[in-house]
Design a protein around this motif. Structure first.
Motif, PDB file in Angstrom:
ATOM      1  N   GLU A  62       2.475 -44.961  91.702  1.00  0.00           N
ATOM      2  CA  GLU A  62       2.367 -45.558  90.368  1.00  0.00           C
ATOM      3  C   GLU A  62       3.100 -44.708  89.322  1.00  0.00           C
ATOM      4  O   GLU A  62       3.852 -45.231  88.488  1.00  0.00           O
ATOM      5  CB  GLU A  62       0.892 -45.697  89.991  1.00  0.00           C
ATOM      6  CG  GLU A  62       0.641 -46.198  88.575  1.00  0.00           C
ATOM      7  CD  GLU A  62      -0.823 -46.116  88.184  1.00  0.00           C
ATOM      8  OE1 GLU A  62      -1.114 -46.206  86.975  1.00  0.00           O
ATOM      9  OE2 GLU A  62      -1.678 -45.944  89.079  1.00  0.00           O
ATOM     10  N   GLU A  65       6.932 -44.914  89.721  1.00  0.00           N
ATOM     11  CA  GLU A  65       7.468 -46.151  89.152  1.00  0.00           C
ATOM     12  C   GLU A  65       7.544 -46.069  87.630  1.00  0.00           C
ATOM     13  O   GLU A  65       8.517 -46.511  87.018  1.00  0.00           O
ATOM     14  CB  GLU A  65       6.594 -47.339  89.574  1.00  0.00           C
ATOM     15  CG  GLU A  65       6.678 -47.684  91.053  1.00  0.00           C
ATOM     16  CD  GLU A  65       5.730 -48.810  91.426  1.00  0.00           C
ATOM     17  OE1 GLU A  65       5.074 -49.373  90.506  1.00  0.00           O
ATOM     18  OE2 GLU A  65       5.637 -49.126  92.632  1.00  0.00           O
ATOM     19  N   SER A  66       6.512 -45.486  87.019  1.00  0.00           N
ATOM     20  CA  SER A  66       6.514 -45.329  85.565  1.00  0.00           C
ATOM     21  C   SER A  66       7.625 -44.400  85.117  1.00  0.00           C
ATOM     22  O   SER A  66       8.330 -44.665  84.133  1.00  0.00           O
ATOM     23  CB  SER A  66       5.154 -44.792  85.105  1.00  0.00           C
ATOM     24  OG  SER A  66       5.158 -44.508  83.716  1.00  0.00           O
ATOM     25  N   ALA A  68      10.421 -43.833  86.637  1.00  0.00           N
ATOM     26  CA  ALA A  68      11.710 -44.481  86.862  1.00  0.00           C
ATOM     27  C   ALA A  68      12.102 -45.355  85.677  1.00  0.00           C
ATOM     28  O   ALA A  68      13.292 -45.543  85.397  1.00  0.00           O
ATOM     29  CB  ALA A  68      11.661 -45.307  88.144  1.00  0.00           C
ATOM     30  N   GLU A  69      11.121 -45.875  84.964  1.00  0.00           N
ATOM     31  CA  GLU A  69      11.406 -46.720  83.800  1.00  0.00           C
ATOM     32  C   GLU A  69      11.943 -45.914  82.627  1.00  0.00           C
ATOM     33  O   GLU A  69      12.584 -46.456  81.733  1.00  0.00           O
ATOM     34  CB  GLU A  69      10.137 -47.465  83.370  1.00  0.00           C
ATOM     35  CG  GLU A  69       9.607 -48.446  84.400  1.00  0.00           C
ATOM     36  CD  GLU A  69       8.290 -49.075  83.961  1.00  0.00           C
ATOM     37  OE1 GLU A  69       7.835 -48.749  82.832  1.00  0.00           O
ATOM     38  OE2 GLU A  69       7.733 -49.879  84.720  1.00  0.00           O
ATOM     39  N   HIS A  70      11.669 -44.602  82.621  1.00  0.00           N
ATOM     40  CA  HIS A  70      12.025 -43.759  81.471  1.00  0.00           C
ATOM     41  C   HIS A  70      13.100 -42.733  81.794  1.00  0.00           C
ATOM     42  O   HIS A  70      13.495 -41.962  80.906  1.00  0.00           O
ATOM     43  CB  HIS A  70      10.778 -43.030  80.965  1.00  0.00           C
ATOM     44  CG  HIS A  70       9.652 -43.935  80.599  1.00  0.00           C
ATOM     45  ND1 HIS A  70       9.718 -44.851  79.576  1.00  0.00           N
ATOM     46  CD2 HIS A  70       8.411 -44.077  81.133  1.00  0.00           C
ATOM     47  CE1 HIS A  70       8.576 -45.506  79.489  1.00  0.00           C
ATOM     48  NE2 HIS A  70       7.766 -45.050  80.422  1.00  0.00           N
ATOM     49  N   THR A  71      13.574 -42.686  83.033  1.00  0.00           N
ATOM     50  CA  THR A  71      14.591 -41.714  83.418  1.00  0.00           C
ATOM     51  C   THR A  71      15.735 -42.422  84.122  1.00  0.00           C
ATOM     52  O   THR A  71      15.603 -43.576  84.559  1.00  0.00           O
ATOM     53  CB  THR A  71      14.010 -40.643  84.358  1.00  0.00           C
ATOM     54  OG1 THR A  71      13.499 -41.272  85.543  1.00  0.00           O
ATOM     55  CG2 THR A  71      12.889 -39.883  83.671  1.00  0.00           C
ATOM     56  N   GLU A  74      15.642 -42.059  90.267  1.00  0.00           N
ATOM     57  CA  GLU A  74      14.518 -42.693  90.957  1.00  0.00           C
ATOM     58  C   GLU A  74      13.648 -41.579  91.517  1.00  0.00           C
ATOM     59  O   GLU A  74      13.911 -41.037  92.588  1.00  0.00           O
ATOM     60  CB  GLU A  74      15.015 -43.610  92.078  1.00  0.00           C
ATOM     61  CG  GLU A  74      15.745 -44.844  91.611  1.00  0.00           C
ATOM     62  CD  GLU A  74      14.813 -45.866  90.971  1.00  0.00           C
ATOM     63  OE1 GLU A  74      13.610 -45.852  91.318  1.00  0.00           O
ATOM     64  OE2 GLU A  74      15.273 -46.650  90.133  1.00  0.00           O
ATOM     65  N   ALA A  94       4.819 -39.424  81.116  1.00  0.00           N
ATOM     66  CA  ALA A  94       6.180 -39.871  80.851  1.00  0.00           C
ATOM     67  C   ALA A  94       6.622 -39.263  79.518  1.00  0.00           C
ATOM     68  O   ALA A  94       5.795 -39.047  78.631  1.00  0.00           O
ATOM     69  CB  ALA A  94       6.255 -41.405  80.774  1.00  0.00           C
ATOM     70  N   PRO A  95       7.911 -38.946  79.388  1.00  0.00           N
ATOM     71  CA  PRO A  95       9.032 -39.191  80.321  1.00  0.00           C
ATOM     72  C   PRO A  95       9.139 -38.149  81.431  1.00  0.00           C
ATOM     73  O   PRO A  95      10.087 -38.171  82.202  1.00  0.00           O
ATOM     74  CB  PRO A  95      10.247 -39.134  79.389  1.00  0.00           C
ATOM     75  CG  PRO A  95       9.857 -38.130  78.354  1.00  0.00           C
ATOM     76  CD  PRO A  95       8.383 -38.362  78.116  1.00  0.00           C
TER      77      PRO A  95
END
Length: 250
Positions: A62, A65-66, A68-71, A74, A94-95
């Protein structure tokens, strides 16, 4: 005060005697402070490992995945799992992952390193840096030992050397109760000496492929000051940590 790197240290492998490697390459004197990068302490203690040792659980997947949305990359969920297992608290998700280790150090990714690790995918921090410092102090022998790492700081760009373990000296020099040049009593000044020694040593040790992970600090004098055992800030007075807990990355 003089600082110099211990020359010609080889690549450290699991089981190597770090104290002997240092002792054979420099003539230590009474009063010396030996600052040793956590990387070679960890390597000698067998803390290099492969990501396969950390199969990712639901929480790690989890968080990956979070992230990956901010960097741009992967994140490997197995790396995230390693961070979680080396931490007792996650302050930021995050980030990047900002966590507290078992021994109280707060840093990114629990201080796990992915560079200069020839025997594995990752290198974990020493499990008990204070105990590592005490053992090294006894074996060198040296009056004072500081185990160092590098990490960033709030409100500042870049990284600096910090202390994560020490032996033979108190971490902080307490000026409270002393006076300034105008006779005013100091009420809050506590100087974090082990961090300052670690930062000074880091200037000499360098980064990247310098290969000089041990630095001798000579003629450092504590002076006529009280000592303090405080190093890692208590949660109740760590207002930055409290503010982070109420913040979310958008």
């Amino acid at each position: 005060m003089e600082l110099f790197a211990v020359p010609d240290l080889p690549e450290v492998r699991p089981g190597d005697d770090v104290a002997s490697l240092i002792r054979d390459r420099t003539d230590l004197r009474d009063g010396d402070v030996v600052c040793i990068a956590s990387t070679i302490v960890s390597k000698a203690e067998g803390r290099s490992t492969d990501l396969a040792s950390f199969p990712a659980g639901p929480r790690a997947r989890e968080l990956a995945e979070s992230l990956a949305e901010h960097t741009a990359g992967e994140p490997d969920p197995r790396f995230v799992q390693a961070v979680l297992e080396e931490s007792v608290d996650v302050l930021m998700e995050a980030p990047f992952l900002l966590t507290e280790t078992r021994f109280g150090h707060v840093g990114v990714n629990a201080g796990i390193d992915r560079s200069n690790v020839p025997d594995g995918d990752i290198l974990l921090l020493p499990e008990h840096p204070a105990e590592s410092a005490a053992g090294l102090r006894e074996s060198l022998p040296a009056d004072r030992v500081v185990v160092t790492d590098t990490c960033g700081r709030p409100f500042r760009h870049g990284q600096r050397g910090v202390a994560i373990g020490w032996a033979g000296l108190e971490p902080s020099r307490d000026w409270r109760g002393e006076t300034d040049r105008d006779g005013r009593e100091l009420g809050v000044t506590v100087e974090n000496v082990v961090d300052e020694l670690a930062a000074a040593a880091n200037l000499v040790a360098g980064e990247g492929d310098d290969g000089t992970p041990a630095v001798v600090v000579r003629d450092f004098e504590w002076g006529d000051h009280a000592g303090s055992n405080d190093h890692f800030r208590e949660i109740g007075t760590d207002y930055v940590r409290q503010a982070i807990r109420g913040w979310s990355y958008a």
